[in-house]
Enzyme design. Sequence first.
Site, PDB file in Angstrom:
ATOM      1  N   HIS A   1       0.835  -1.218   0.000  1.00 19.72           N
ATOM      2  CA  HIS A   1       0.000   0.000   0.000  1.00 19.72           C
ATOM      3  C   HIS A   1       0.865   1.262   0.000  1.00 19.72           C
ATOM      4  CE1 HIS A   1      -3.371  -2.663   1.378  1.00 19.72           C
ATOM      5  NE2 HIS A   1      -2.361  -3.263   1.990  1.00 19.72           N
TER       6      HIS A   1
ATOM      7  N   SER B   1      14.827  21.124 -16.739  1.00 23.56           N
ATOM      8  CA  SER B   1      13.590  21.880 -16.944  1.00 23.56           C
ATOM      9  C   SER B   1      13.927  23.164 -17.683  1.00 23.56           C
ATOM     10  CB  SER B   1      12.967  22.213 -15.586  1.00 23.56           C
ATOM     11  OG  SER B   1      12.111  23.324 -15.705  1.00 23.56           O
TER      12      SER B   1
ATOM     13  N   LYS C   1      16.208  21.556 -11.599  1.00 23.52           N
ATOM     14  CA  LYS C   1      15.544  20.271 -11.799  1.00 23.52           C
ATOM     15  C   LYS C   1      16.364  19.256 -12.584  1.00 23.52           C
ATOM     16  CE  LYS C   1      11.546  19.488 -11.941  1.00 23.52           C
ATOM     17  NZ  LYS C   1      10.175  19.226 -11.646  1.00 23.52           N
TER      18      LYS C   1
ATOM     19  N   GLU D   1       9.770   7.897 -16.810  1.00 22.88           N
ATOM     20  CA  GLU D   1       8.376   8.332 -16.976  1.00 22.88           C
ATOM     21  C   GLU D   1       7.815   7.888 -18.322  1.00 22.88           C
ATOM     22  OE1 GLU D   1       7.630  12.609 -15.433  1.00 22.88           O
ATOM     23  OE2 GLU D   1       9.772  12.483 -15.828  1.00 22.88           O
TER      24      GLU D   1
END
Length: 428
Positions: free
Chosen positions: A155, A278, A284, A291
């Site tokens: 979980h 970024s 970043k 992804e």
Amino acid sequence: MAKLWGGRFSADTNKLVSEFTASHQIDSRLYQEDILLNLAYSRALLSAGILKQDEFAKIEKGLQEVKKDIEAGEVSYSDDMEDVHTHIEHWLTLKIGEPAKKIHTGKSRNDQVVTDLRMYLLKVLPETVTLLAEINQIIIKNLCQTDIVLPGYTHLQKAQPVTLALHYGAYVQMFQRDIARLKDALKRIDVMSLGAGALAGNPFLNEQIRQKLAKELGFSAVAENSMDAVSDRDFVVETLAALSLIMVHLSRMGEELVLWSSEEFGYVQIGDAFTTGSSIMPQKKNPDVAELIRGKAGRVFGALQAVLVTMKGLPLSYNRDMQEDKEMLFLGLDTVLGSLQVLKQMLPEIKFNYEKMRNSTGGFIMATRLAEYLVKKGVAFREAHVIVGKIVAYCLEQGKRDLKELSVSEYQKFSAEFKDDVLSVVNI
Ligand code: ARG
């Protein structure tokens, strides 16, 4: 060029119809298979007495030249000629004339297209199998470390401590099943449909010639029912289903890498070459590869769904709807291959922060072991569960954030079964 089927038509095909029905943009990637097929089939026609030796020789030479032209980029495709099969026959006719008009004797694009596609899969699926096996080797060598401890989650809540080997060993199992599934699918791909004709068989090839043809094309078996042979796309669905599960596994690994590379987790750092920055936030470093592996799974599931829906409800035997299979299959194959290739290179570029992992195993992660300790001392598990639950509640009340912060005498307030050795149990 005159159509393959021009005889009974008096009007030209509407231009939009040609555009709408053409598939050469997609199936041109089958050109090698189609040339091999035409060559082997012409040899079968030679054995069957349909072609003479000199005609076969011209066809053989002509097909080799067509192949060279395609590879040199010296051909252009046209919607008027629908698909790669029509183009190759057309180019051969331009080169050698009359003998080329005999190569389609007894065969149909219906048995030809599906045979090409099976040959293509026999060629490319083993590459996917090899990549999966290589990735497993990298995981076993680099990531399956038995002395590195990190929290295991259920979980997405810390559950019990595990080793990095246990964690990444799970992916090894997934990829092993993926390999087994692809190999199993290959068994049913490995059946030659050629010889089915349009649907009702081929009157020119006897069984012996057909078996020889299958061997030459690299098939271990020959289809037993000609209508099934031209109607069947189970193997496309099976392949896409196996590819979909590969993407499920890659996507889960990708998601974990995204999560673990966040500052909050900090378990991994992905090498600069496999991350991007970024355009606005200078600090970043984004895990885009992980992804996108996660994101691209959607296309493969979509491709599987598309072929299933296309096939359902089609009457026997071949229907033009089935032309749609290839775009979806290639999309699935390319996506999986691309994802595996980039993952294989990225995995060795991931740095694990072992200390951060280990330091995250504090808190109450040893609670289950503590209950099991009581069980070993003779306490019933349900009772032990309640006792440890109360200990956790006590810690929270007292502002203690780790089971290690309790003394033996504090433990003994909850059960007389706790002895000095309890401290070694809660210490990971
Ligand atoms: N291009 C077609 C396909 O990919 C093959 C030929 C269709 N056959 C026909 N009779 N129109 O499925």
